[in-house]
Design an enzyme around this catalytic site. Structure first.
Site, PDB file in Angstrom:
ATOM      1  N   LEU A 101       0.825  -1.221   0.000  1.00 37.11           N
ATOM      2  CA  LEU A 101       0.000   0.000   0.000  1.00 37.11           C
ATOM      3  C   LEU A 101       0.860   1.272   0.000  1.00 37.11           C
ATOM      4  CD1 LEU A 101      -2.997  -0.983   2.338  1.00 37.11           C
ATOM      5  CD2 LEU A 101      -2.835  -1.124  -0.148  1.00 37.11           C
ATOM      6  N   PHE A 116       3.069  -7.026 -10.329  1.00 34.69           N
ATOM      7  CA  PHE A 116       2.921  -5.607 -10.687  1.00 34.69           C
ATOM      8  C   PHE A 116       3.662  -4.672  -9.733  1.00 34.69           C
ATOM      9  CE2 PHE A 116      -1.095  -7.540 -12.106  1.00 34.69           C
ATOM     10  CZ  PHE A 116      -1.209  -7.043 -13.384  1.00 34.69           C
ATOM     11  N   ALA A 117       4.160  -5.222  -8.616  1.00 31.33           N
ATOM     12  CA  ALA A 117       4.601  -4.341  -7.533  1.00 31.33           C
ATOM     13  C   ALA A 117       5.955  -3.714  -7.828  1.00 31.33           C
ATOM     14  CB  ALA A 117       4.674  -5.139  -6.233  1.00 31.33           C
ATOM     15  N   TYR A 132      14.061   3.866 -14.171  1.00 30.41           N
ATOM     16  CA  TYR A 132      12.844   3.048 -14.135  1.00 30.41           C
ATOM     17  C   TYR A 132      12.928   1.944 -15.189  1.00 30.41           C
ATOM     18  CZ  TYR A 132       8.129   1.680 -15.408  1.00 30.41           C
ATOM     19  OH  TYR A 132       7.035   0.944 -15.755  1.00 30.41           O
ATOM     20  N   LYS A 148      13.375  -2.332 -14.834  1.00 28.96           N
ATOM     21  CA  LYS A 148      12.452  -3.310 -15.431  1.00 28.96           C
ATOM     22  C   LYS A 148      13.203  -4.251 -16.372  1.00 28.96           C
ATOM     23  CE  LYS A 148       8.333  -2.212 -13.750  1.00 28.96           C
ATOM     24  NZ  LYS A 148       6.987  -2.770 -13.712  1.00 28.96           N
ATOM     25  N   HIS A 192       0.483  11.172 -14.126  1.00 26.47           N
ATOM     26  CA  HIS A 192       0.210  10.680 -15.475  1.00 26.47           C
ATOM     27  C   HIS A 192      -0.697  11.622 -16.251  1.00 26.47           C
ATOM     28  CE1 HIS A 192       1.693   7.028 -13.493  1.00 26.47           C
ATOM     29  NE2 HIS A 192       2.256   6.835 -14.661  1.00 26.47           N
TER      30      HIS A 192
HETATM   31  N1  UDP Z   1       3.087  14.675 -19.846  1.00 22.97           N
HETATM   32  C1  UDP Z   1       2.826  16.041 -19.965  1.00 22.97           C
HETATM   33  N2  UDP Z   1       2.261  16.685 -18.913  1.00 22.97           N
HETATM   34  C2  UDP Z   1       1.954  16.065 -17.733  1.00 22.97           C
HETATM   35  C3  UDP Z   1       2.216  14.675 -17.620  1.00 22.97           C
HETATM   36  C4  UDP Z   1       2.777  14.007 -18.698  1.00 22.97           C
HETATM   37  O1  UDP Z   1       3.102  16.648 -20.994  1.00 22.97           O
HETATM   38  O2  UDP Z   1       1.478  16.732 -16.810  1.00 22.97           O
HETATM   39  C5  UDP Z   1       3.661  13.958 -20.990  1.00 22.97           C
HETATM   40  C6  UDP Z   1       4.951  13.228 -20.686  1.00 22.97           C
HETATM   41  O3  UDP Z   1       6.069  14.076 -20.883  1.00 22.97           O
HETATM   42  C7  UDP Z   1       4.897  12.077 -21.691  1.00 22.97           C
HETATM   43  C8  UDP Z   1       3.398  11.791 -21.842  1.00 22.97           C
HETATM   44  O4  UDP Z   1       2.726  12.965 -21.357  1.00 22.97           O
HETATM   45  O5  UDP Z   1       5.386  12.493 -22.939  1.00 22.97           O
HETATM   46  C9  UDP Z   1       2.926  10.598 -21.027  1.00 22.97           C
HETATM   47  O6  UDP Z   1       3.419  10.744 -19.704  1.00 22.97           O
HETATM   48  P1  UDP Z   1       2.940   9.835 -18.508  1.00 22.97           P
HETATM   49  O7  UDP Z   1       3.642  10.333 -17.268  1.00 22.97           O
HETATM   50  O8  UDP Z   1       1.460   9.786 -18.487  1.00 22.97           O
HETATM   51  O9  UDP Z   1       3.445   8.372 -18.886  1.00 22.97           O
HETATM   52  P2  UDP Z   1       4.924   7.810 -19.254  1.00 22.97           P
HETATM   53  O10 UDP Z   1       5.067   8.006 -20.745  1.00 22.97           O
HETATM   54  O11 UDP Z   1       5.931   8.542 -18.436  1.00 22.97           O
HETATM   55  O12 UDP Z   1       4.822   6.365 -18.887  1.00 22.97           O
END
Ligand code: UDP
Length: 324
Positions: A33, A73-74, A141, A145, A189
């Site tokens: 959590l 998934f953790a 990250y 992975k 995100h």
């Molecule tokens: N992004 C953005 N503004 C935000 C959050 C994300 O422009 O507030 C962009 C980020 O730079 C990437 C895309 O949206 O190009 C997706 O980012 P997210 O963090 O959702 O997922 P990631 O690709 O890191 O897994």
């Protein structure tokens, strides 16, 4: 017999648990959590709160439950944080995987489906990306992975453990039941942040970089619905049972959308103007990530049900408006 879902209180884990239980499986959840939410835990799952790196705790779970397969998934999963805290990411993600595999091996549990990522590829040489393409992560990250995939790869010949590593592109959307969806604290995100604007929780959406070599200068990603991901995990477990063979598989729709296109789609879904604020690039972000999903279709018989980006965003919007 039961399926152990490690990280089953998280975003993609919880959707997979709902899908497993819907299909009549017994599900055991392990989650500390730290980033998961109690509210996302399915009421019919057996929940054990604890950390994967705690050997005694995990040993206890495997002693108590008749586990036949694991879905893992953790892990910490934020590109930006991983750039600042690489050691934390290696400790939690890589060390957690080692303890999990050791415990599985000790209990003769040989099948694991692993939540991997397109971040293992780094800045791709070609689009769409195939599983055999070079893996050169641009952030810790993705590196953790990739290391986790490699640990599993060597446990296959040594211990007969079989794995499916699912490299997902950008998970998004929410369960149509509106009970579970994407929750992170803090939220980082793109789609949930965009949807905070029409919810009145944020004035504008920041766009990280408009000088990438893409059609409108913003990053391109392949957005895949979380229920399609959940379905692929269950298919991957079945694949392991039927074929006893390890595999690494992309999960995406095979179509790329820029950040600005996603914002435009969200405007249509929510009927809200959603103002944009241009910001500098976020460290560690590749310009374009789009999957070639053919292997998933051929090996797993998987076919994404959510292919329309507005429909995908609508499921997320329904979840947030239902919850608030
Ligand atoms: N992004 C953005 N503004 C935000 C959050 C994300 O422009 O507030 C962009 C980020 O730079 C990437 C895309 O949206 O190009 C997706 O980012 P997210 O963090 O959702 O997922 P990631 O690709 O890191 O897994």
């Amino acid at each position: 017999m039961a399926i152990l879902v490690v990280g089953g209180a998280g975003y993609i884990g919880s959707h997979t648990v709902y899908e497993l239980i819907e299909r009549g499986e017994d599900v055991v959840i392990v989650d500390n959590l730290q980033t998961g939410f109690r509210s996302l835990i399915h009421p019919q799952a057996h929940f054990y709160e604890g950390d994967l790196r705690d050997r005694e705790f995990l040993e206890h779970v495997f002693e108590q439950e008749p586990i036949e397969g694991v879905i893992h998934f953790a892990a910490n999963s934020l590109v930006g944080v991983s750039m600042k805290e690489p050691l934390e990411y290696f400790d939690n993600n890589v060390y957690g995987m080692i303890v999990l595999l050791e415990t599985m091996h000790a209990h003769n549990v040989r099948h694991i489906v692993f939540s991997s990522t397109a971040a293992t590829y780094g800045e791709p040489e070609r689009i769409p990306i195939e599983e055999t393409d070079p893996t050169v992560p641009t952030n810790p990250y993705g590196e953790t992975k990739l290391a986790m995939e490699k640990i599993m790869k060597w446990c296959d010949p040594a211990y007969g453990m079989k794995y499916v590593a699912l490299r997902y592109f950008n998970a998004c959307g929410a369960h149509p039941n509106k009970k579970i969806g994407e929750l992170h604290d803090p939220e980082t995100h793109l789609i949930p942040l965009i949807l905070q604007v029409p919810q009145g929780r944020r004035e504008a959406i920041s766009v990280f970089g408009n000088d990438y070599p893409t059609k409108d200068g913003t990053c391109i990603r392949d957005y895949i619905h979380v229920c399609d991901l959940a379905d692929a995990h269950i298919r991957a477990l079945r694949y392991l049972n039927e074929h006893e063979q390890s595999a690494t598989i992309n999960l995406g729709n095979g179509e790329g959308y820029s950040v600005l296109e996603i914002i435009e789609a969200a405007r249509k879904v929510t009927n809200h103007p959603i103002p944009v604020r241009m910001e500098p690039r976020r460290a560690g972000d590749p310009a374009r990530l789009v999957a070639n999903p053919e292997k998933a279709k051929n090996l797993l018989g998987w076919e994404p049900k959510y292919t329309d980006i507005e429909k995908i965003i609508e499921t997320a919007w329904n979840f947030y408006t239902n919850a608030s």
